[in-house]
Enzyme design. Structure first.
Site, PDB file in Angstrom:
ATOM      1  N   TYR A  38       1.046  -1.234   0.150  1.00 43.71           N
ATOM      2  CA  TYR A  38       0.196  -0.339  -0.266  1.00 43.71           C
ATOM      3  C   TYR A  38       0.611   1.121  -0.104  1.00 43.71           C
ATOM      4  O   TYR A  38       0.965   2.165  -0.469  1.00 43.71           O
ATOM      5  CB  TYR A  38      -0.722  -0.328   1.372  1.00 43.71           C
ATOM      6  CG  TYR A  38      -1.942  -1.146   1.360  1.00 43.71           C
ATOM      7  CD1 TYR A  38      -2.156  -1.847   0.675  1.00 43.71           C
ATOM      8  CD2 TYR A  38      -2.774  -0.911   2.267  1.00 43.71           C
ATOM      9  CE1 TYR A  38      -2.735  -3.149   0.786  1.00 43.71           C
ATOM     10  CE2 TYR A  38      -3.781  -2.721   2.791  1.00 43.71           C
ATOM     11  CZ  TYR A  38      -3.514  -3.173   1.851  1.00 43.71           C
ATOM     12  OH  TYR A  38      -4.672  -4.458   1.997  1.00 43.71           O
ATOM     13  N   HIS A  94       0.843 -11.161   1.783  1.00 42.87           N
ATOM     14  CA  HIS A  94      -0.191 -11.138   1.308  1.00 42.87           C
ATOM     15  C   HIS A  94      -0.654 -11.464   0.130  1.00 42.87           C
ATOM     16  O   HIS A  94      -2.049 -11.930  -0.335  1.00 42.87           O
ATOM     17  CB  HIS A  94       0.442  -9.735   0.712  1.00 42.87           C
ATOM     18  CG  HIS A  94       0.295  -8.352   1.122  1.00 42.87           C
ATOM     19  ND1 HIS A  94      -0.248  -6.648   0.415  1.00 42.87           N
ATOM     20  CD2 HIS A  94      -1.614  -8.353   0.222  1.00 42.87           C
ATOM     21  CE1 HIS A  94      -1.265  -6.244  -0.110  1.00 42.87           C
ATOM     22  NE2 HIS A  94      -2.498  -7.627   0.227  1.00 42.87           N
TER      23      HIS A  94
END
Length: 263
Positions: A38, A94
């Protein structure tokens, strides 16, 4: 134990995110979810540094390009630095390594080492299929996998994987609970919301919480932060739950080219 409600930070960054996290903590949020990919860990960290006296559960995620043993350790140290924490509460893989370029066992061993070194307190999975989740559990045991974070919302209920998680003793963290805002436009959710004097977004969050999932909605507006938080008080009926179940269309929103073959 991971709090069953938190603030997601996907697609948010900069000073506006720092301010939103500060506002969330003032409201009462105790769980903030971020990720290396992110590129906003430092922005979250600034807010956390101003709330050092509060107990806040921090989740980050190791990107799929950092899954080799030493890369996991190095990247998590960098995440700690950006988040201004000596130890992170939870680190997730992730995404599974594309084409299993890095053996899953190697990454899990690195996460185990990271925990032993005090970089993290817990680790888990994200975007894992049933097959890959079983492989992870076989290597480290269900007691060491805190959660599998997967896309879940009324239009993508991911029932096979959520059932497998329940059967295997792995907690589900449901990301994208508002389906990028699509829940607001749904007539069924609008009607249920009106009956409860709530919003469709609150209904979607309450539905996830009622199913025992961890919900991590994100927003760019402080008013929505408050509304999302208040969804924890909303009690849906069995009839409400049955109606929402019928909304499932297997409508997956997040499906990058490197994603695994979904169940």
């Amino acid at each position: 134990m991971i709090p069953n409600f938190g603030m997601g930070t996907f697609r948010l960054s900069g000073s506006s995110l720092t301010e939103l996290v500060e506002q969330a903590l003032e409201i009462g949020y105790q769980h903030i979810d971020t990720a290396q990919a992110y590129e906003n860990e430092a922005d979250v960290g600034k807010a956390l540094s101003r709330s050092a006296d509060r107990k806040i559960f921090i989740t980050t995620k190791v990107w799929h390009e950092k899954l080799a043993y030493q890369d996991v350790l190095d990247s998590l140290r960098e995440s700690c630095d950006r988040l201004q924490r000596d130890t992170l509460d939870l680190a997730l893989i992730h995404w599974p390594s594309p084409n299993q370029e890095v053996p899953l066992q190697e990454t899990l061993d690195a996460l185990t080492e990271a925990r032993e070194r005090g970089l993290i307190r817990n680790f888990g999975l994200s975007n894992f299929t049933i097959k890959l989740m079983k492989q992870a559990l076989q290597h480290v045991g269900a007691e060491n996998i805190l959660t599998n974070q997967i896309e879940v919302h009324p239009f993508m209920q991911n029932s096979k994987v959520t059932k497998a998680c329940a059967d295997l003793g792995v907690k589900v963290t449901a990301y994208l609970p508002l389906a990028k805002g699509a829940v607001v436009e749904n007539k069924t959710l609008q009607r249920i919301a009106e009956e409860h004097n709530a919003s469709p977004a609150q209904v979607a969050i309450a539905w996830e919480l009622r199913k025992g999932f961890i919900s991590i909605p994100s927003t760019t507006k402080e008013s929505h932060l408050k509304d999302n938080f208040e969804a924890q008080k909303l009690k849906l009926s069995e009839e409400d739950m049955a109606e929402i179940k019928e909304l499932d269309e297997n409508d997956r929103i997040i499906d990058p080219s490197f994603a695994p073959d979904w169940d």
